[in-house]
Design a protein around this motif. Structure first.
Motif, PDB file in Angstrom:
ATOM      1  N   HIS A 190       0.783  -1.337  -0.078  1.00  0.00           N
ATOM      2  CA  HIS A 190       0.040  -0.114   0.107  1.00  0.00           C
ATOM      3  C   HIS A 190       0.822   1.288  -0.040  1.00  0.00           C
ATOM      4  CE1 HIS A 190      -3.768  -2.085   0.542  1.00  0.00           C
ATOM      5  NE2 HIS A 190      -3.206  -2.835   1.665  1.00  0.00           N
ATOM      6  N   VAL A 191       2.231   1.077   0.247  1.00  0.00           N
ATOM      7  CA  VAL A 191       2.961   2.193   0.325  1.00  0.00           C
ATOM      8  C   VAL A 191       3.575   2.795  -1.201  1.00  0.00           C
ATOM      9  CG1 VAL A 191       5.242   3.288   0.860  1.00  0.00           C
ATOM     10  CG2 VAL A 191       4.076   1.817   2.702  1.00  0.00           C
ATOM     11  N   HIS A 192       3.172   3.957  -1.501  1.00  0.00           N
ATOM     12  CA  HIS A 192       3.298   4.358  -2.811  1.00  0.00           C
ATOM     13  C   HIS A 192       4.236   5.670  -3.052  1.00  0.00           C
ATOM     14  CE1 HIS A 192      -0.059   6.146  -0.561  1.00  0.00           C
ATOM     15  NE2 HIS A 192       0.126   7.328  -1.103  1.00  0.00           N
ATOM     16  N   ASP A 193       4.244   6.094  -3.986  1.00  0.00           N
ATOM     17  CA  ASP A 193       5.095   7.438  -4.576  1.00  0.00           C
ATOM     18  C   ASP A 193       4.695   8.319  -3.740  1.00  0.00           C
ATOM     19  OD1 ASP A 193       6.890   5.730  -5.956  1.00  0.00           O
ATOM     20  OD2 ASP A 193       6.270   6.516  -8.131  1.00  0.00           O
ATOM     21  N   VAL A 194       5.576   9.355  -3.128  1.00  0.00           N
ATOM     22  CA  VAL A 194       5.099  10.271  -2.409  1.00  0.00           C
ATOM     23  C   VAL A 194       5.155  11.654  -3.097  1.00  0.00           C
ATOM     24  CG1 VAL A 194       6.163   8.823  -0.383  1.00  0.00           C
ATOM     25  CG2 VAL A 194       7.567  10.609  -1.769  1.00  0.00           C
ATOM     26  N   LEU A 195       4.538  12.702  -2.120  1.00  0.00           N
ATOM     27  CA  LEU A 195       4.982  13.989  -2.005  1.00  0.00           C
ATOM     28  C   LEU A 195       6.144  14.200  -1.311  1.00  0.00           C
ATOM     29  CD1 LEU A 195       4.132  16.989  -2.868  1.00  0.00           C
ATOM     30  CD2 LEU A 195       2.668  17.149  -0.879  1.00  0.00           C
ATOM     31  N   ASN A 196       6.979  14.800  -1.808  1.00  0.00           N
ATOM     32  CA  ASN A 196       8.353  15.030  -1.254  1.00  0.00           C
ATOM     33  C   ASN A 196       8.112  16.503  -0.545  1.00  0.00           C
ATOM     34  OD1 ASN A 196      10.163  12.687  -1.363  1.00  0.00           O
ATOM     35  ND2 ASN A 196      10.082  13.103  -3.605  1.00  0.00           N
ATOM     36  N   VAL A 197       7.469  16.413   0.553  1.00  0.00           N
ATOM     37  CA  VAL A 197       7.351  17.724   1.223  1.00  0.00           C
ATOM     38  C   VAL A 197       8.643  18.510   1.694  1.00  0.00           C
ATOM     39  CG1 VAL A 197       6.290  18.848   3.281  1.00  0.00           C
ATOM     40  CG2 VAL A 197       5.098  16.968   2.079  1.00  0.00           C
ATOM     41  N   PHE A 198       8.677  19.904   1.320  1.00  0.00           N
ATOM     42  CA  PHE A 198       9.991  20.682   1.706  1.00  0.00           C
ATOM     43  C   PHE A 198      11.050  20.269   0.848  1.00  0.00           C
ATOM     44  CE2 PHE A 198       7.935  20.634   6.221  1.00  0.00           C
ATOM     45  CZ  PHE A 198       7.100  21.760   5.829  1.00  0.00           C
ATOM     46  N   MET A 199      11.019  19.242   0.156  1.00  0.00           N
ATOM     47  CA  MET A 199      12.352  18.721  -0.704  1.00  0.00           C
ATOM     48  C   MET A 199      12.601  19.635  -1.910  1.00  0.00           C
ATOM     49  SD  MET A 199      13.336  14.833  -1.423  1.00  0.00           S
ATOM     50  CE  MET A 199      14.844  14.518  -2.203  1.00  0.00           C
ATOM     51  N   CYS A 200      13.954  20.002  -2.174  1.00  0.00           N
ATOM     52  CA  CYS A 200      14.228  20.704  -3.227  1.00  0.00           C
ATOM     53  C   CYS A 200      14.880  20.171  -4.318  1.00  0.00           C
ATOM     54  CB  CYS A 200      15.070  22.108  -2.792  1.00  0.00           C
ATOM     55  SG  CYS A 200      15.226  23.223  -4.040  1.00  0.00           S
ATOM     56  N   THR A 201      14.099  19.826  -5.358  1.00  0.00           N
ATOM     57  CA  THR A 201      14.563  18.946  -6.594  1.00  0.00           C
ATOM     58  C   THR A 201      14.443  19.523  -7.925  1.00  0.00           C
ATOM     59  OG1 THR A 201      12.517  17.870  -6.625  1.00  0.00           O
ATOM     60  CG2 THR A 201      14.080  17.093  -4.986  1.00  0.00           C
ATOM     61  N   GLY A 202      14.836  18.589  -8.642  1.00  0.00           N
ATOM     62  CA  GLY A 202      14.726  19.124 -10.205  1.00  0.00           C
ATOM     63  C   GLY A 202      15.253  17.973 -11.061  1.00  0.00           C
ATOM     64  N   PHE A 203      15.551  18.243 -12.390  1.00  0.00           N
ATOM     65  CA  PHE A 203      16.565  17.722 -13.388  1.00  0.00           C
ATOM     66  C   PHE A 203      17.510  18.423 -13.942  1.00  0.00           C
ATOM     67  CE2 PHE A 203      12.168  15.508 -13.539  1.00  0.00           C
ATOM     68  CZ  PHE A 203      12.352  14.232 -13.222  1.00  0.00           C
ATOM     69  N   THR A 204      18.825  17.744 -13.887  1.00  0.00           N
ATOM     70  CA  THR A 204      19.907  18.503 -14.349  1.00  0.00           C
ATOM     71  C   THR A 204      19.764  18.635 -15.984  1.00  0.00           C
ATOM     72  OG1 THR A 204      20.933  16.334 -14.945  1.00  0.00           O
ATOM     73  CG2 THR A 204      21.519  17.340 -12.867  1.00  0.00           C
ATOM     74  N   ARG A 205      20.126  19.988 -16.286  1.00  0.00           N
ATOM     75  CA  ARG A 205      19.875  20.442 -17.666  1.00  0.00           C
ATOM     76  C   ARG A 205      20.704  19.521 -18.709  1.00  0.00           C
ATOM     77  NH1 ARG A 205      17.163  24.812 -16.970  1.00  0.00           N
ATOM     78  NH2 ARG A 205      17.223  26.250 -15.006  1.00  0.00           N
ATOM     79  N   ASP A 206      21.782  19.186 -18.328  1.00  0.00           N
ATOM     80  CA  ASP A 206      22.638  18.357 -19.295  1.00  0.00           C
ATOM     81  C   ASP A 206      22.354  16.919 -19.288  1.00  0.00           C
ATOM     82  OD1 ASP A 206      23.774  17.707 -16.822  1.00  0.00           O
ATOM     83  OD2 ASP A 206      25.790  18.067 -17.246  1.00  0.00           O
ATOM     84  N   THR A 207      22.141  16.038 -18.336  1.00  0.00           N
ATOM     85  CA  THR A 207      21.563  14.735 -18.416  1.00  0.00           C
ATOM     86  C   THR A 207      20.250  14.428 -17.958  1.00  0.00           C
ATOM     87  OG1 THR A 207      22.585  14.451 -16.234  1.00  0.00           O
ATOM     88  CG2 THR A 207      24.043  14.139 -18.121  1.00  0.00           C
TER      89      THR A 207
END
Length: 287
Positions: A190-207
């Motif tokens: 039942h444990v599933h993908d989350v809302l990452n509260v307060f977490m600062c993230t993104g995707f690198t521009r190169d890779t």
């Protein structure tokens, strides 16, 4: 990692790459965010319960429909992993992928947390976010992401060859099992993908790889949700602390998080109703 091209580019490669980008889901067709209603509901709140989530651990909690949930930073910069279920039916749970597709990679005030198929309805609406000033930084990072999964012991073994038992996946599993008095093996699916509260993230521009950086959250910051249905939640105080360096170990400095539940005035909710299940499932008798 950087990808090396093995195929020779065709003569029209530039034209193919230049195809116009089209937003998949027209967010303007979603039910509008009724700011006036939520602001009225936020006035005169009464706190009905609170709990502390210890560092590197998780706790479960219930939020009745029509109540507010706040996740609060209280001692230091700390991120949390949030799971949500229908209090009466664990098969209806937060659908991070559809939430991402309908809103964005990161969510804030006015966005909704949508539930899994065949229900696909708002489980909760974000009504206040003290970090909404952050926006997007120069790295393309933002706060409160729905792109990461959750740190888990399986990936830790895969990449490091070591076992660590305070990953958010494990914490959430134990919290749900304790709340529902079920074996860990029964709780884990039942444990599933989350809302990452307060977490600062993104995707690198190169890779275009998933990255994290130090969270901007400070004591006193909070994110607030209006429960659109009766919710069962579980929150893990991530072993990564502010996620400035790593996670899935005991190296990072970690802090507790606080969960607060508030009840609005009865008159504010007189004409409010929980959203029904998605019309498609109702029209076709899908259960």
């Amino acid at each position: 990692m950087a990808r090396s091209a093995h195929a020779m580019a065709p003569p029209d490669a530039a034209a193919r790459r230049g195809a116009q980008a089209v937003v998949v889901y027209a967010s303007e067709n979603l039910p509008p965010f009724d700011a006036a209603f939520y602001e009225a509901a936020r006035s005169g709140l009464t706190k009905v319960s609170e709990l502390i989530v210890p560092p590197r651990d998780a706790r479960a909690f219930s939020v009745p429909a029509g109540h507010f949930l706040r996740i609060v930073s209280i001692e230091g910069s700390q991120v949390g992993d949030l799971n949500l279920w229908n209090q009466h039916d664990l098969s209806e749970r937060f659908f991070s992928g559809k939430t991402r597709a309908l809103h964005a990679t990161h969510v804030s005030t006015g966005d909704r947390l949508w539930s899994s198929l065949p229900n696909l309805r708002p489980m909760a609406t974000i009504t206040h976010d003290t970090l909404d000033w952050y926006g997007w930084d120069e790295d393309g990072g933002g706060v409160h992401d729905v792109i990461g999964t959750r740190c888990d012991p399986y990936t830790n073994v895969l990449l490091k060859g070591t076992e660590y038992h305070h990953c958010c996946h494990s914490n959430l599993t134990r919290a749900l099992a304790a709340e529902r008095n079920m074996p860990l093996a029964q709780a884990e699916p039942h444990v599933h993908d989350v809302l990452n509260v307060f977490m600062c993230t993104g995707f690198t521009r190169d890779t275009h790889q998933y990255f994290m950086k130090a969270s901007p959250v400070r004591p006193g910051d909070f994110i607030e949700f209006f429960a659109e249905i009766d919710l069962l939640g579980a929150l893990s105080a991530c072993p990564g602390g502010d996620c400035s360096s790593g996670h899935s170990d005991d190296a990072a400095r970690c802090y507790p998080l606080k969960v607060e539940i508030y009840r609005p005035r009865d008159d504010v909710l007189a004409c409010w109703r929980s959203p029904p299940r998605n019309a498609y499932s109702r029209n076709h008798g899908i259960v």
